[in-house]
Write a protein that holds these residues in place. Structure first.
Motif, short mmCIF file in Angstrom:
data_model
loop_
_atom_site.label_atom_id
_atom_site.label_comp_id
_atom_site.label_asym_id
_atom_site.label_seq_id
_atom_site.Cartn_x
_atom_site.Cartn_y
_atom_site.Cartn_z
N LYS A 115 0.83 -1.21 0.00
CA LYS A 115 0.00 0.00 0.00
C LYS A 115 0.86 1.25 0.00
N ALA A 145 -0.56 -4.80 -7.80
CA ALA A 145 0.08 -3.88 -6.84
C ALA A 145 1.35 -4.52 -6.27
N THR A 200 0.46 3.71 -3.06
CA THR A 200 -0.35 4.91 -2.81
C THR A 200 0.40 5.95 -1.98
N MET A 230 -5.01 3.47 -7.81
CA MET A 230 -3.61 3.80 -8.14
C MET A 230 -3.02 2.79 -9.11
N TYR A 244 0.74 5.57 1.17
CA TYR A 244 0.10 5.52 2.48
C TYR A 244 -0.12 4.04 2.86
N GLN A 278 -8.46 2.62 -2.88
CA GLN A 278 -7.35 3.52 -3.21
C GLN A 278 -6.25 2.76 -3.95
N VAL A 279 -5.95 1.54 -3.47
CA VAL A 279 -4.92 0.73 -4.13
C VAL A 279 -5.34 0.42 -5.56
N ALA A 310 -3.74 2.59 3.25
CA ALA A 310 -4.73 2.86 2.20
C ALA A 310 -5.73 1.71 2.12
#
Lengths: 199, 199
Positions: free
Chosen positions: B114, B152, B118, B131, B120, B127-128, B123
């Protein structure tokens, strides 16, 4: 192998020490030691190399002894946190190797193994080791404990799976403890526990 | 593949759904989607057959896309108890398959992924996913979440491993969040965390 004899590979999964035992079990429930080995991997190796090392050892055993079934300890998420992940990873690897040879896999809990072998589900390692030696007619208890545990798993599986005696077979040749265990096992069938073990 | 591009296979391990994503990452940190798939196994199959099914899928992907590295989610024993064993078993299987192809394996925790993606570490999945879509230039967020998570992981690994940028390379092209992350990453090297990730 003589007719009716079932050859079972028992695996006590572990990343540092993985016990692997092979037994031949006759319809009269007598069991003979075929081989036992404790596979090891160095803790300073990368995890994937440790897994591959243990996998190579299991494959060599499968190749050499051609068991008809594989019995593994059922690992619980509630067990010792420090070793649980490696144990689960090795058990995944062992099951994959068995599946790729189309071998049936059975999982037995530690207490099921203890009950089958000693007649007492809370027996300690020493009692299990002593009974394994007695069942297999060995002069000494297989060492380390992982070796004895792997053999106990294999014997437990042969005895419980109906490979050696049918589920409805008679109890001739059983010790009182074994008879009590089998009676309890039959009684528990409706609970689903026995069914789960016999997929 | 163009020179300097690293191809990474990310795996979000699971028995029911196993996310598998492949990305090509350039030295300038741009990333391109190669393939993404969610492997599934039916819950009513025997566990060893489920493992073999997922393993077959991973092998087909390895065969087709020939990644240079495999990144897996690091599974913790404290995670959700109901799925942890299957997750650990699949991760063991995936690591074995990588080791047998002599591919390096890296484990990254969810918060590392994360943070890398992101900026952060806490997250959420949305959000992941957003992104990942942005990094890869996709119109839509890969679905289900296991697919986005696998991608990711692969991107995170390429960015963090120095495969795309050297550990001492400049930060040109990084977002502010990525720069902050890399600074923190360098600072933490002495703690051993970064070393563990780069075995």
């Amino acid at each position: 192998m003589p007719r009716g004899v079932v050859r079972v590979l028992g695996i006590d999964p572990g990343l540092t020490r993985c016990g692997v035992g092979i037994v031949d079990v006759s319809p009269d429930r007598t069991a003979r030691l075929v081989d036992v080995i404790v596979l090891r991997s160095a803790p300073d190796l990368a995890i994937e190399k440790r897994l591959a090392r243990i996998a190579d050892g299991i494959e060599a055993i499968l190749e050499e002894h051609r068991p008809q079934a594989v019995a593994l300890e059922r690992v619980f998420a509630r067990s010792d946190v420090s070793t649980i992940m490696g144990t689960a990873q090795i058990s995944g690897v062992a099951m994959l190797l068995a599946a790729r040879r189309a071998l049936p896999v059975a999982l037995h809990t530690p207490s099921e193994v203890k009950a089958a072998i000693t007649g007492y589900g809370r027996a300690d390692k020493k009692q299990v080791g002593a009974m394994v030696a007695r069942i297999l007619g060995l002069d000494d208890v297989p060492k380390p404990a992982d070796a004895a545990d792997a053999l106990a798993l294999a014997i437990c599986h042969a005895w419980r799976s109906g490979g050696a005696t049918s589920p409805d077979g008679d109890d001739a040749g059983l010790t009182p403890a074994q008879k009590a265990w089998r009676a309890a096992e039959r009684a528990s069938t409706v609970s689903g526990a026995a069914r789960r073990l016999k997929r």
